[in-house]
Design an enzyme around this catalytic site. Structure first.
Site, short mmCIF file in Angstrom:
data_model
loop_
_atom_site.label_atom_id
_atom_site.label_comp_id
_atom_site.label_asym_id
_atom_site.label_seq_id
_atom_site.Cartn_x
_atom_site.Cartn_y
_atom_site.Cartn_z
CD GLU A 188 -2.52 -0.64 2.90
OE1 GLU A 188 -2.28 0.39 3.56
OE2 GLU A 188 -3.20 -1.56 3.33
CG ASP A 222 -2.43 7.74 9.50
OD1 ASP A 222 -2.43 6.50 9.54
OD2 ASP A 222 -2.69 8.40 8.48
#
Lengths: 398, 267
Positions: B50, B61
């Site tokens: 990815e 995140d």
């Protein structure tokens, strides 16, 4: 029809909506349902009205600023005094509503972001009043600019978390609050402080603030016997502006004017005038105007006013702009500080620096429309928190 | 239309194991360093990569990926760099997708973005903050370009919503192992296997589990019930902590080898 009632998915034209991790969808649906049921619940509405009467200090008064008006083309200048609310700004309207919803949802912890500290102080206040745990995320840069409000939040029993990522301002405080929410969503309500973010926030926060315009419309008509020619308010995320605009949207004769933070000037790139100088995009869960670069990265905003220093804006404002119902102008730091000083010296009212942007707009618009005009300005906050910034700006030794 | 990613999941099902999927942001540690890292990951045995599109406001995140994104953006990483990293991965012989927050796609142009993914050999795009309600244009664009729209679901996603989201998904379903942001965790939440079980009831698509997986034991555990194991922060941590570029690249190859062993021992 130009009223901008949002659709079921929270869209205002092409703006609004929900751009969030799937983890938050359940919480947003729960919040939307709680908001809709509370709107129809006479007991909830009575409880909120009672709090506004006995705690907030509503209705807020209308003050005519006659000496200030001499500098604004002689137009009649009517100030809606949200600065006199408990905690010193309009922010309390929204936090009391959302804190009641938090209890209704059975949650015990609230988190909030704050820029100038006004929303953080209001959130900490509501949490103290209702016995909720409160954590406020605040950019490290803003904790420095607004140290007095940091102390106020701590005195009220809230935990203040300085955010050290990115530009260390409001945008980054929102990022950190969203990370907390994704992690603790089952127990925690994110008490978002403006009319941005994913649906239902723009609609719900608007609903809690529209009382400003509803009261003002009656007060202005009682005082001058007609509707105002223009309604002015400063716009960062845009909550005080949408609050005073909303009840006038259907009144075509009333101009709605939002004043954005022009910083050093929109042409310099150092500003926070999102509608004036931005482009359509997605930030913090909603589609609206955004200050961004060619790769879709958010560009850091700049303003002397921490509360307006945000590179996004509420989606309803984006829509009102695009359909031409509201107009948005940029006011530079220098123009805002001149108006800050002028209102202080002519009326004995020290406004928040955010609010001073609206007053600078009133000076411009008053001169354009002349002495027959009636201008309604949302005096959204008081300037006590800004004394240090203003003293530095004007070279007053502390 | 069958993508390289689809073929990968057919292959790993035949081998009765899970796929190992590694995440790395484009432009991290540098534009060229990222390409070296991709090759080091492939050398260690990852099955798919990815490529992250670093973003200024990564609300999903944790601190490790935030730091990587900040470093990448400080070097001016652009959409073109994302596509060139994607191409590097596909040319290294593994299935590759891009993971990005929505705004960079909208800014680049929804159709153009999907086309550039396909042009560079990519199999799909993971969009962690795109809801199905806002997806109509994106679904059309991915279909037109023969790539997979991949959605992330969470332990809090209820069954009726799982059914709606997975119906719009192709390639695989990204199951977030826990409620929270990316980052390494000491243990894998039991919520992950529960979620995978609930997804199995509504979809036949492969399911890859991400968030918190960082070592061989965790990879083995997750491979016991999922079709793919996604590891991001643990690789990035190796690169952030390494004293030299060479040591960092060796560390991610070693970690990939460990994890590749793990995903083969889960069943």
């Amino acid at each position: 029809m130009t009223t901008s009632q949002s659709t079921i998915l929270g869209h205002f034209g092409q703006y609004g909506g929900r751009f969030v991790p799937e983890a938050l969808i359940g919480a947003l649906e729960e919040l939307e349902a709680a908001h809709i049921s509370a709107l129809k619940d006479p007991i909830f509405q009575a409880e909120l009205a009672q709090l506004h009467l006995t705690y907030t200090g509503r209705p807020s008064i209308l003050t005519e600023a006659k000496r200030f008006a001499e500098y604004a083309g002689g137009a009649r200048i009517l100030l809606k005094r949200e600065d006199l609310n408990h905690t010193g700004s309009h922010k309390i309207n929204n936090v009391l509503g959302q804190a009641l919803l938090t209890k209704r949802m059975g949650k015990k912890r609230i988190i909030a972001e704050t820029g100038a500290g006004q929303h953080g102080v209001a959130s900490a206040t509501a949490a103290a009043l209702m016995g909720l745990e409160c954590v406020v995320y605040m950019g490290e840069e803003d904790t420095r600019r607004q140290s007095l409000n940091v102390a106020r939040m701590k005195i009220l029993g809230a935990e203040v978390v300085p955010v050290t990522t990115g530009s260390r301002t409001l945008k980054d405080a929102i990022n950190e609050a969203m990370r907390d929410w994704v992690t603790n969503v089952e127990t925690t309500h994110y008490l978002l402080g403006t009319v941005a973010g994913p649906h239902p926030f723009p609609t719900m926060v608007r609903d809690f603030h529209k009382i400003i315009g509803e009261e003002a419309k009656i007060q202005v008509q009682e005082l001058v016997g007609r509707l105002p020619d223009a309604v002015l308010a400063c716009v960062g995320g845009g909550s005080n502006a949408i609050g005073i605009f909303h009840d006038f949207i259907g009144d075509a004769s009333v101009r709605l004017i939002g004043l954005e933070a022009g910083g050093d000037g929109v042409e310099t790139g150092r500003h926070a005038a999102t509608i004036t100088g931005g482009t359509a995009g997605v930030l913090h869960g909603t589609r609206s105007y955004v200050l961004q670069d060619e790769n879709g990265q958010t560009v850091e905003s700049h303003s002397i006013s921490a509360g307006l220093d945000y590179p996004g804006v509420g989606p309803e404002h984006a829509y009102l702009h695009d359909i031409g119902r509201a107009e948005y102008r940029a006011i530079t730091d220098a123009q805002a500080m001149e108006a800050f000083s002028l209102l202080s010296k002519t009326e004995g009212i020290i406004p928040a620096i955010e609010t001073a942007h609206a007053l600078a707009g009133a000076i411009q618009v008053g001169k354009e429309l002349g002495p027959d005009a009636v201008l309604l300005i949302n005096l959204s906050g008081r300037g006590d928190k800004d004394v240090q910034t203003a003293a530095e700006y004007f070279g007053i030794p502390l | 239309m069958t993508t390289t990613l689809d073929q990968l999941f057919v292959k790993v099902r035949a081998e009765n194991r899970a796929a190992l999927i590694a995440y790395i942001p484009a432009g991290f540690p540098t534009i060229e360093g990222c390409k070296k890292a991709i090759k080091a990951l492939v050398a260690g045995g990852v099955d798919a990569i990815e490529i992250g599109f670093p973003y200024s406001d990564p609300v999903m995140d944790g601190p490790i990926i935030q730091e990587a994104a900040e470093r990448s953006l400080s070097q001016g990483t652009s959409a073109a760099d994302v596509f060139s990293a994607l191409k590097c991965a596909t040319e290294a012989g593994v299935a590759a997708v891009v993971m990005t927050y929505w705004n960079p796609i909208e800014r680049y142009g929804v159709d153009e973005f999907a086309k550039s993914i396909a042009d560079n050999g990519g199999s799909g795009v993971i969009t962690p903050d795109l809801t199905i309600e806002e997806s109509d244009r994106w679904i059309a664009a991915t279909k037109n370009n023969g790539i997979s729209p991949i959605y992330v679901v969470a332990p809090s996603t209820n069954d009726s919503r799982l059914s709606k989201v997975t119906q719009r998904c192709s390639g695989f379903i990204y199951a977030a192992s826990l409620m929270g942001v990316t980052g390494t965790r000491t243990s894998i939440s039991s919520g992950a296997s529960d979620l995978v079980g609930r997804i199995r009831k509504v979809s036949d698509l492969p399911i890859a589990v991400g968030l918190g997986v960082s070592n061989q034991a965790q990879a083995r555990e997750v491979a016991g019930y999922a079709d793919g194991v996604i590891v991001g922060s643990a690789f990035i941590k190796c690169l952030l902590e390494a004293q030299t570029e060479e040591k960092g690249l060796q560390a991610i190859t070693d970690l990939a080898k460990d994890l590749a062993k793990g995903v083969r021992e889960g069943r």
